[in-house]
Motif scaffolding. Structure first.
Motif, PDB file in Angstrom:
ATOM      1  N   ALA A   1       7.196  -7.954  -8.997  1.00 51.55           N
ATOM      2  CA  ALA A   1       8.404  -7.184  -8.726  1.00 51.55           C
ATOM      3  C   ALA A   1       8.539  -6.982  -7.219  1.00 51.55           C
ATOM      4  O   ALA A   1       7.560  -7.076  -6.471  1.00 51.55           O
TER       5      ALA A   1
ATOM      6  N   LEU B   1       8.726  -2.317  -5.958  1.00 53.09           N
ATOM      7  CA  LEU B   1       8.564  -1.401  -7.095  1.00 53.09           C
ATOM      8  C   LEU B   1       7.345  -0.512  -6.883  1.00 53.09           C
ATOM      9  O   LEU B   1       6.237  -1.011  -6.658  1.00 53.09           O
TER      10      LEU B   1
ATOM     11  N   SER C   1       3.579  -5.359  -8.224  1.00 50.82           N
ATOM     12  CA  SER C   1       4.651  -5.265  -7.238  1.00 50.82           C
ATOM     13  C   SER C   1       4.089  -5.609  -5.872  1.00 50.82           C
ATOM     14  O   SER C   1       2.876  -5.485  -5.642  1.00 50.82           O
TER      15      SER C   1
END
Length: 497
Positions: free
Chosen positions: A11, A14, A237
């Motif tokens: 991600a 995030l 992330s």
């Protein structure tokens, strides 16, 4: 033997804003389900808090001061990984894997990251992206080759507007829209609870929920092809939320991130509290693949966490992580290093005389506008005085048990002098071991003048040059001990943290 497939999903920007990490408002059922089927790490740390830099540590198993990806790869910034480094796709190509990346790439140069399939795409349409990923799964199955697939989600990164997160795009009908009421979002304690912050977090949540749907679509495609039981799935992330006091800082808000792993045959619903660094990701992938890498004199300081994957206990040899940050954008030079234990966090700010720089997207945010115009004195970011954010001392020391948001600096507290001394020595030992050019004495890099030191030159044992007393002679001048690089310096006895 079943194929040892590897799916890595990353991600973009995030933080721990997921249901499985305790957020009671956001809807992330697919990531929550993945955590229930596998292992959720509660102390996983990026080495740095900038997109390209962090991705490079994942793919190389090396910190950014080792691999050369000092800052962002794209546009005017143009930082690149060193040519000689063997990255994850290069290593797994040698093992016969079908290597692929779909979505955001954001590292370079391209020949250092030689994915066989390179589907670079900036779309936030997670259905469209998931279809591309499933196509790679199908090709892998048809060719009877194991796959190493990386998915670089664009969500939940900011878009180019001041408060947007890509929510106004055109998406496949399979993608549902989840709107959030700004009054109901959970504003994290590292930020001030202001209208602009709430509006941006409502938009941020929507982007996260869209990304979560992409995870679900990809995992469903894996399942339908009968590949789920033979695939190592890793979700993480690159750095923390794109807000002031988080992204681009090495405070926990910027580097303590979600890491969810599902491994074939491993236990489910495990909450693993051990301290994991992103430099451990590549060694774990190679371990799972059964790859036997020749080191080639590269110092990959990470290690595989597969042997401790199912551990729910604090293990004594997984109790410390390190990190380094040098650039974000080309104009954001602010080198700093950290060491973190379960109890304490120590930051060494090399360029502490500079004010801390703004990333462009954060400077343009509504959150920052509200913070700077708030009718408070002094101005605050969460519990941190604004002045302390922009102007930081050479050293910061925090007791995370008492102060989890790293606000009360204990570096000059006599009661913590022993802790400070030990962590300072520990960090410098790690800097020498990793051949960090930002280990400074007398205002210069020790590594870059090491040949002079070896030839007999002396230098003061102080970080910055004392322009009032610059001399190197006399009984009152303490000189630097020329400790070898590539080795761990002698450290004072541990405190048993």
């Amino acid at each position: 033997m079943a194929p040892r497939n590897i799916l890595l999903m990353i991600a973009d920007d995030l933080g721990r804003q997921l249901g499985c990490y305790g957020n009671k408002v956001i809807r992330t059922p697919h990531l929550d389900g993945l955590a229930a089927e596998g292992v959720r790490f509660t102390n996983a740390f990026a080495s740095t808090a900038s997109c390209s830099c962090s991705r490079s540590t994942i793919y190389t198993g090396m910190h950014v001061h080792q691999n050369g990806q000092y800052g962002l790869c794209n546009g005017r910034h143009h930082f690149s990984t060193f040519e000689h480094i063997e990255t994850a796709p290069a290593l797994l190509n040698k093992e016969g894997y079908l290597t692929a990346i779909v979505g955001k790439v954001h590292v370079g140069p391209e020949h250092v990251y030689p994915w066989e399939v390179r589907e670079e795409d900036w779309s936030r349409d997670v259905a469209y992206i998931s279809d591309k990923v499933v196509n790679v799964f199908e090709r892998s199955k048809a060719e009877s080759r194991p796959f190493f697939v990386t998915v670089g989600f664009i969500d939940p990164h900011r878009d180019i507007t001041r408060a947007g997160f890509g929510n106004d795009g055109d998406f496949d009908e399979r993608v549902e829209t989840h709107k959030y009421d700004p009054s109901e979002v959970e504003v994290p304690e590292f930020l001030s609870d202001l209208p602009g912050t709430r509006q941006e977090f409502a938009n941020y949540y929507e982007s996260i929920s869209r990304m979560d749907q992409g995870v679900g679509m990809i995992l469903e495609g894996l399942k339908k092809l009968g590949l789920g039981d033979e695939t190592l799935v890793i979700f993480l992330s690159d750095n923390g939320p794109p807000f002031i006091n988080s992204k681009t800082t090495l405070y926990d808000a910027g580097v303590r991130l979600p890491l969810i792993v599902r491994s074939p045959g491993s236990a489910s619903s495990v909450v693993n509290p051990n301290l994991i660094s992103y430099v451990d990701i590549l060694p774990t992938i190679l371990d799972f693949a059964g790859a036997k890498e020749k080191n080639n004199n590269l110092e990959r300081l990470g290690r595989s966490f597969l042997p401790i994957l199912a551990s729910a206990d604090d293990l004594s040899d997984w109790d410390k992580v390190y990190g380094s940050h040098t650039f974000h954008e080309i104009t954001n030079y602010w080198p700093t290093r950290f060491v973190r234990t379960r109890r304490y966090k120590y930051h060494r700010n090399i360029a502490w005389r500079l004010d801390f720089p703004f990333a462009a997207d954060i400077y343009g945010s509504l959150t920052w506008e509200d913070i700077r115009n708030a009718e408070t004195s002094p101005k605050m970011i969460g519990n941190r005085p604004l002045k302390n954010y922009f102007f930081r001392p050479a050293e910061e020391l925090y007791d995370l048990k008492e102060d989890p948001y790293e606000v009360r600096n204990l570096a000059k507290d006599p009661a913590h002098a022993r802790v400070l001394e030990e962590l300072r020595a520990d960090l410098e030992g790690w800097q020498r071991k990793s051949r960090d050019a930002w280990l400074y004495r007398d205002g210069v890099s020790v590594l870059l003048v090491k040949h002079h030191l070896d030839a007999g030159m002396v230098m003061p044992d102080s970080w910055d040059i004392d322009v009032e007393k610059p001399g190197t002679k006399g009984p009152d001048v303490k000189l630097y001990n020329n400790v070898p690089f590539g080795e761990v310096a002698v450290q004072p006895p541990g405190l048993g943290w």
